[in-house]
Write an enzyme that holds these catalytic residues in place. Sequence first.
Site, PDB file in Angstrom:
ATOM      1  N   ALA A  70      -0.782  -0.727  -4.199  1.00  0.00           N
ATOM      2  CA  ALA A  70       0.504  -0.054  -4.047  1.00  0.00           C
ATOM      3  C   ALA A  70       1.643  -1.056  -4.171  1.00  0.00           C
ATOM      4  CB  ALA A  70       0.583   0.632  -2.678  1.00  0.00           C
ATOM      5  N   ASP A  71       2.780  -0.603  -4.711  1.00  0.00           N
ATOM      6  CA  ASP A  71       3.982  -1.437  -4.628  1.00  0.00           C
ATOM      7  C   ASP A  71       4.834  -0.904  -3.470  1.00  0.00           C
ATOM      8  OD1 ASP A  71       5.441   0.785  -5.514  1.00  0.00           O
ATOM      9  OD2 ASP A  71       5.598   0.060  -7.565  1.00  0.00           O
ATOM     10  N   SER A  72       5.970  -1.560  -3.231  1.00  0.00           N
ATOM     11  CA  SER A  72       6.739  -1.195  -2.032  1.00  0.00           C
ATOM     12  C   SER A  72       7.258   0.241  -2.106  1.00  0.00           C
ATOM     13  CB  SER A  72       7.883  -2.180  -1.806  1.00  0.00           C
ATOM     14  OG  SER A  72       8.648  -2.308  -2.983  1.00  0.00           O
ATOM     15  N   LEU A  73       7.588   0.714  -3.319  1.00  0.00           N
ATOM     16  CA  LEU A  73       8.025   2.111  -3.438  1.00  0.00           C
ATOM     17  C   LEU A  73       6.881   3.084  -3.174  1.00  0.00           C
ATOM     18  CD1 LEU A  73      10.451   2.881  -6.393  1.00  0.00           C
ATOM     19  CD2 LEU A  73      10.901   2.856  -3.953  1.00  0.00           C
ATOM     20  N   ASP A  74       5.657   2.671  -3.587  1.00  0.00           N
ATOM     21  CA  ASP A  74       4.488   3.526  -3.310  1.00  0.00           C
ATOM     22  C   ASP A  74       4.330   3.757  -1.809  1.00  0.00           C
ATOM     23  OD1 ASP A  74       3.461   4.015  -5.916  1.00  0.00           O
ATOM     24  OD2 ASP A  74       2.627   1.992  -5.968  1.00  0.00           O
TER      25      ASP A  74
END
Lengths: 245, 77
Positions: free
Chosen positions: B35-39
């Site tokens: 996951a990235d931070s927006l995820d």
Amino acid sequence: MFDLTGKAALVTGASGGIGAAIARALHGAGATIGLSGTREAPLQALAEELGERAHVLPCNLSDPAAVAALPKQAVEAMGAVDILVNNAGITRDNIFMRMSDDEWNDVLEVNLNAAVRLCRGVTRGMMKARWGRIVNVSSVVGVMGNPGQTNYAAAKAGMIGFGKSLAYEVASRGITVNAVAPGFITSPMTDKLSEEQQGAILTQVPLARMGSAEEVAAAVLYLASPEAGYVTGSVLHVNGGMAML
Amino acid sequence: MSDVADRVRKIVVEHLGVEEDKVTENASFIDDLGADSLDTVELVMAFEEEFGIEIPDDAAETIQTFGDAVKFIEGAQ
């Protein structure tokens, strides 16, 4: 081209000349419009002129609680906010040596902080929809500076830097963030200038005339459209050539 | 496995496009599940919707793993 059928757009400062022109342009392209502004009467008049797909959403942008509530009210009225146009702006001009904290803060609060709060309020829905358009109406003054407008220039430059950073963060979700930077546009604000002042201004404009609100609105319409999907973090200058950036 | 865990796992699998067996108790959304931070923001939004709860920002920051999420949601219900 530029078909916004089925899209919902929230426009701040819609009681003013440029804001009303933006609302007309987006509405004309098929969007449902949320008209926001402090003065309710001109918003009502504009809503009646537009007919269906127009909602009046008065909001005092100097009140953070009212600003936080506006995106929710817009969603209740329109079902979503697919397009946000941060157009509202005020001026409190003074030379820097005499500028009070109040004059500074009022302009930053309405022109920059309110825009930021509205972006925060609409990005959630845009992220879920995997589509969104944020258009910040900045100013040539935010790029070139202007004596007597340190507060206004700071706010308008702030919108650009803020918008570029946000553009990075939300790009992967199909949301674009751009700015339109008008130059001298015919409006109640510029009507107050003397003929002499206006003449002096026009010597700096290669196209040798003031721009119209409709010419600014056309730039906003483009950036709000599906066709501008590959444009983000940009500043579209509408200034008759006075600053070729 | 609890009902909450099953529902959380389903959201994580759908949102991050990972294999179900990778979503273990200690699996970190960012370090293990890609996951990235927006995820992570979107996962929290999805949990809020699925379970009809509000997850404040300071609490959301503590939800790093699948187990964190299940524990928080069970406590919030």
